[in-house]
Design a protein around this motif. Structure first.
Motif, PDB file in Angstrom:
ATOM      1  N   CYS B  12      -6.826  35.004  45.641  1.00 15.99           N
ATOM      2  CA  CYS B  12      -6.342  34.191  44.514  1.00 15.99           C
ATOM      3  C   CYS B  12      -7.406  34.075  43.434  1.00 15.99           C
ATOM      4  CB  CYS B  12      -5.953  32.791  44.991  1.00 15.99           C
ATOM      5  SG  CYS B  12      -5.427  31.737  43.612  1.00 15.99           S
ATOM      6  N   SER B  13      -7.016  34.358  42.197  1.00 11.99           N
ATOM      7  CA  SER B  13      -7.939  34.256  41.066  1.00 11.99           C
ATOM      8  C   SER B  13      -7.497  33.192  40.077  1.00 11.99           C
ATOM      9  CB  SER B  13      -8.053  35.601  40.354  1.00 11.99           C
ATOM     10  OG  SER B  13      -8.583  36.566  41.222  1.00 11.99           O
ATOM     11  N   SER B  14      -6.686  32.256  40.524  1.00 10.79           N
ATOM     12  CA  SER B  14      -6.239  31.139  39.681  1.00 10.79           C
ATOM     13  C   SER B  14      -5.507  31.612  38.433  1.00 10.79           C
ATOM     14  CB  SER B  14      -7.416  30.251  39.265  1.00 10.79           C
ATOM     15  OG  SER B  14      -8.341  30.105  40.296  1.00 10.79           O
ATOM     16  N   HIS B  15      -4.715  32.647  38.573  1.00 14.14           N
ATOM     17  CA  HIS B  15      -3.921  33.083  37.414  1.00 14.14           C
ATOM     18  C   HIS B  15      -2.954  31.991  36.979  1.00 14.14           C
ATOM     19  CE1 HIS B  15      -4.967  37.363  37.155  1.00 14.14           C
ATOM     20  NE2 HIS B  15      -5.138  37.296  38.452  1.00 14.14           N
TER      21      HIS B  15
END
Lengths: 392, 68
Positions: B12-15
């Motif tokens: 997860c890259s906090s898109h």
């Protein structure tokens, strides 16, 4: 810590994520963000896609509603730009002539498109970096419009895909033998050229631009081999460069600010994140500057932790994605060291994955229409670094 | 039939795309977190829109992974 608090130069994704993380982790001191575009931080990837297609308003891209900044005590200095840094006095000078003192500073001024000076005298020559750029370009593209794009990077490709959707006739002019040859190699680059050709885009590779012609508006491009391309509008997408020239003289590096893996620079209390930074990569031991959305997000968060005296986690593998012609393209790792590639699937059907290996080690992967394979491949690439992670 | 979503924390890259699709199911707190549940079609849409393929879906009865 005194009352000067934290200042962030730049109002993009890295700045936003840093603010969010600082407040979430309990930082209660002053927090000021210098936003030179005159609007609160917003998300850029949709600019070349939904915004350009007219499916989404650029005003809807803000990361947070305006009220969030008030609620969180984040002061946005809109329309201001950092122009110089005095690290001794811990002082940032702004374009308006005002100055901000800081206890800790994050430099997150991002990047700016490389310029093509020959194009700048024409009113219909565009670049795409900001919401304003996207609105201007949107107004220039329509059914039957002849659009020339210089540069077959991801910006050029996504603009081409969106312009085709809008009914434009599109020609891409690329100086290299294939698109993306520097990061993905010629074989995969050739597939990208083919993708656009199949969608009706004329893709000219190994094409050296000779000149631009027109009176006020560019009407024709000529190439070094004598070919010419007529156009109604031009997009220049030849890459970006770090927007860090303003740090010259401070001791920091204007061609990409050197940081450790947590974003710390050589100057006390000064950090850098996002496109402007050249952080130390813990896996390769090299300094690597990327222009990836995901890197800016993670680095902004890492700096927040470092500012609060915490150790950020190991940075994830580089990764990016692109959406073109309804196709999801994903990439993870770093293919530049690869000496072998293996393709699994059907390239013509736009359903395949590419394994980039160095010896028998997977170092990067590209997925076209196969999002489901990403978690497994990411873990396989990561697994080679496990010893390093546990030793850290 | 219902799905249980799990966030791959490594990925997860906090898109925030999942939050836009299914705000009653996902929220951003450093990374995405699951805060509720929703119909399978909505969960699948949220999982597919994620640029990082960081949302895994499991069948609540069999426990089998259904996406990706």
């Amino acid at each position: 810590m005194n009352d000067d608090g934290i200042v962030i130069a730049g109002g993009g994704l890295a700045a936003q994520r840093c603010c969010e993380r600082l407040r979430a982790r309990g930082y209660e001191g002053p927090l000021r963000v210098v936003c030179d575009e005159g609007v609160a931080p917003y998300d850029r990837p949709p600019l070349s896609k939904e915004v350009l297609a007219g499916e989404r308003d650029s005003d809807a891209l803000a990361f947070k509603p305006a009220q969030w900044y008030g609620d969180k005590g984040v002061e946005l200095l809109l329309g201001e730009r950092a122009v110089s840094l005095d690290p001794e006095a811990r002082r940032l000078e702004l374009s308006s002539g005002a100055a901000l003192r800081y206890e800790q500073l994050l430099i997150a001024t991002g990047s700016r498109p490389r310029r093509l000076p020959a194009a700048e005298r024409f009113s219909n020559a565009h670049m795409l970096r900001t919401a304003a750029d996207a609105r201007a370009l949107r107004g220039a593209i329509g059914e039957g419009c002849r659009l020339a794009i210089i540069g077959a990077g991801f910006i050029g490709q996504e603009v081409a895909a969106t312009a085709r959707k809008l009914g434009a006739q599109v020609t891409i002019v690329e100086a290299a033998p294939t698109p993306l040859v520097g990061i993905l190699g010629a074989r995969i680059g050739a597939w990208f050229a083919q993708l656009h050709r199949a969608e009706g885009v004329e893709v000219l590779c190994s094409a050296q631009l000779a000149d631009l012609h027109g009176n006020g508006r560019v009407e024709q491009l000529t190439l070094a081999d004598g070919r010419s391309i007529d156009c109604d509008a031009l997009v220049v997408g030849i890459g970006v460069e770090p927007a860090a020239d303003w740090v010259a003289g401070s001791g920091l590096e204007p061609d990409g600010i050197h940081t450790d893996s947590a974003g710390r620079t050589a100057l006390p209390g000064v950090y850098a994140a996002g496109d402007v930074a050249r952080p130390l990569d813990q896996r390769s031991g090299q300094r690597v500057r990327t222009e990836h959305w995901e890197a800016a997000s993670r680095q902004g968060q890492a700096v927040a932790l470092a500012m609060l005296g915490e150790d950020p986690p190991l940075a994830p593998l580089p990764s990016f994605w692109s959406d073109q012609y309804g196709l999801r393209i994903q990439y993870v790792g770093d293919a530049r060291a690869a000496d072998d590639i293996t393709i699994d699937g059907d390239q013509d059907a736009r359903d395949f994955s590419v394994r980039f290996c160095q010896g028998d080690r997977l170092v990067a992967a590209l997925l076209v229409g196969r999002p489901g394979e990403l978690p497994v491949l990411r873990r396989e690439i990561e697994s080679h670094y496990e010893p390093m992670r546990s030793a850290a | 039939m219902s799905y249980i979503p799990k966030i791959d924390e490594l990925a997860c890259s906090s898109h925030g795309d999942c939050v836009e699709v299914a705000p009653q199911v996902f929220a951003l707190d450093d990374i995405a977190v699951v805060i509720g549940d929703g119909p399978p079609e909505l969960l699948l849409e949220a999982a597919k829109v994620c640029p990082s393929t960081a949302i895994l879906l499991f069948d609540s009865e069999s426990g089998q992974q259904v996406y990706p």
